[in-house]
Design an enzyme around this catalytic site. Structure first.
Site, short mmCIF file in Angstrom:
data_model
loop_
_atom_site.label_atom_id
_atom_site.label_comp_id
_atom_site.label_asym_id
_atom_site.label_seq_id
_atom_site.Cartn_x
_atom_site.Cartn_y
_atom_site.Cartn_z
CG ASP A 10 5.35 -3.11 2.49
OD1 ASP A 10 5.18 -2.07 1.83
OD2 ASP A 10 4.48 -3.56 3.27
CB SER A 11 5.11 -4.08 7.67
OG SER A 11 4.11 -3.28 7.08
CB CYS A 29 0.19 10.11 1.24
SG CYS A 29 0.18 8.79 2.45
N1 SAH Z 1 5.43 2.89 -2.55
C1 SAH Z 1 4.28 2.05 -2.74
C2 SAH Z 1 3.13 2.46 -1.86
C3 SAH Z 1 3.43 2.47 -0.38
S1 SAH Z 1 2.03 2.44 0.64
C4 SAH Z 1 3.88 2.04 -4.20
O1 SAH Z 1 4.43 2.83 -4.99
O2 SAH Z 1 3.00 1.26 -4.58
C5 SAH Z 1 2.73 2.17 2.20
C6 SAH Z 1 3.28 0.77 2.43
O3 SAH Z 1 3.95 0.78 3.68
C7 SAH Z 1 2.26 -0.33 2.51
O4 SAH Z 1 2.59 -1.35 1.60
C8 SAH Z 1 2.36 -0.88 3.95
O5 SAH Z 1 2.23 -2.29 4.00
C9 SAH Z 1 3.74 -0.46 4.34
N2 SAH Z 1 4.02 -0.16 5.76
C10 SAH Z 1 3.27 0.52 6.63
N3 SAH Z 1 3.93 0.71 7.78
C11 SAH Z 1 5.14 0.12 7.64
C12 SAH Z 1 6.29 -0.03 8.48
N4 SAH Z 1 6.33 0.51 9.70
N5 SAH Z 1 7.36 -0.68 8.00
C13 SAH Z 1 7.33 -1.22 6.75
N6 SAH Z 1 6.29 -1.09 5.90
C14 SAH Z 1 5.21 -0.44 6.35
#
Ligand code: SAH
Length: 335
Positions: free
Chosen positions: A188-189, A279
């Site tokens: 995650d970022s 989503c």
């Molecule tokens: N799968 C998670 C929800 C994901 S929400 C769950 O079940 O709870 C999307 C996530 O992607 C967020 O945590 C956000 O911080 C991360 N994110 C957004 N853009 C990103 C990128 N380019 N690389 C890595 N993570 C990213």
């Protein structure tokens, strides 16, 4: 209301909220799950209002001017009808600017615990998670993925090496390890999200050092680097944030979805599982499937859809408001 005679008074709001609460009775009765969406905006006849339950706390989000004007009354009614110990408002979303509303967040009922943020513990299908109601993303947790985490856990193979991309606080990771996965990499970022993910693994009895990795980085870049290194996973989860916010962005977003799906397929062993989500409401299930097909053609991998996924039953779709359906997912076997 479709009834011109119906007065929009306190009784009206009370009936609407009560109907939403009644619609979640089955979820409320399940002790294994203590967090779910209590009010889902238009779908519950309450446009612009989101209410999520996290144990005995509620998080309220007001997204439109109409609902904003009756917000104090709604908070009173929620306190009475749902009897929470705490109500937090998370109306810190930029869409409010379109309604001329400023962003607001804070505790609106009850006493916040001492310390930073408001971190509460919830259960989902018996798994335990810490949720930061004040500082977490959205209202704190991605409740819409609850059933999908469970479905995927049922399909993953024992001992699997899992990549949980866009991991947030490790929802899919906890379910995967509980179902017998050997190792999960949370990518995650957000460092804060991964720190909470690590605590969530511990909370469920897993060893974050031996059974998991937390990698802070950009999925697009990290997956490219890993492809270069020849890394291979048994299961990959791709749950990105909403790439499409307006129709004008749809082509660019489609390329982004295709890009991560292509990379995901290339990082999977033959016969591995790809759980891929969108989503973005503007990306239809049909378009999403075509994008994933495009990725399979470019990666020269044969892909079977094993299961089609959507949002949980606490995110109902009103037939007169089909836009309420936004989450779609495919569990695929990639040969
Ligand atoms: N799968 C998670 C929800 C994901 S929400 C769950 O079940 O709870 C999307 C996530 O992607 C967020 O945590 C956000 O911080 C991360 N994110 C957004 N853009 C990103 C990128 N380019 N690389 C890595 N993570 C990213």
């Amino acid at each position: 209301t479709w009834d011109q005679e119906e007065a929009i008074d306190e009784g009206f709001w009370r009936r609407r909220l009560q109907r939403a609460i009644d619609g979640r009775r089955a979820l409320a009765a399940d002790p294994a799950t203590t967090a779910y969406r209590l009010v889902y905006g238009e779908s519950d006849g309450l446009p612009g209002l989101i209410v999520d339950r996290y144990g005995d706390s509620l998080v309220v989000q007001s997204l439109a001017l109409g609902i904003e004007t009756v917000k104090p009354m709604l908070v009173d009614l929620l306190a009475e009808l749902a009897q929470p110990a705490l109500i937090v408002e998370r109306s810190d979303v930029d869409v409010r600017a379109k309604e001329g509303l400023a962003e607001v967040a804070g505790v609106v009922r009850g006493r916040a615990p001492d310390g930073d943020g408001v971190v509460v513990e919830i259960r989902e299908h018996g798994h335990r998670f810490l949720v930061d109601l004040l500082r977490g993303q959205k209202t704190g947790f991605y409740l819409d993925q609850r059933e999908n985490r469970q479905r995927l856990a049922g399909i993953s193979s024992q001992g699997a090496r899992v990549l949980n991309a866009f991991a947030y606080t490790g929802g899919f990771a906890v379910y995967a390890l509980a179902a017998g996965a050997g190792h999960v990499t949370n990518l995650d970022s957000s460092l804060e999200a991964l720190e909470l993910a690590e605590r969530n693994l511990q909370l469920n009895g897993f060893d974050p050092d031996a059974q998991a990795d937390g990698v802070v980085g950009d999925v697009f870049q990290v997956l490219r680097a890993w492809r270069q290194e020849g890394q291979v996973f048994d299961t990959i989860i791709l749950d990105p944030p909403k790439f499409v916010t307006k129709q004008a962005n749809i082509d660019r977003a489609a390329r982004a979805y295709k890009d991560i799906n292509l990379l995901g397929m290339q990082l999977l062993r033959p016969g591995g599982i790809l759980a891929t989500f969108s989503c973005s409401g503007l990306v239809t299930a049909d378009l999403f499937q075509k994008i994933v097909f495009g990725a399979s053609v470019d990666s020269r991998r044969e892909v079977q859809i094993v299961e089609r996924l959507s949002q949980g039953p606490d995110h109902p779709v009103l037939l007169s408001f089909p836009e309420g359906e936004y989450l779609k997912g495919l569990i695929c076997r990639v040969w």
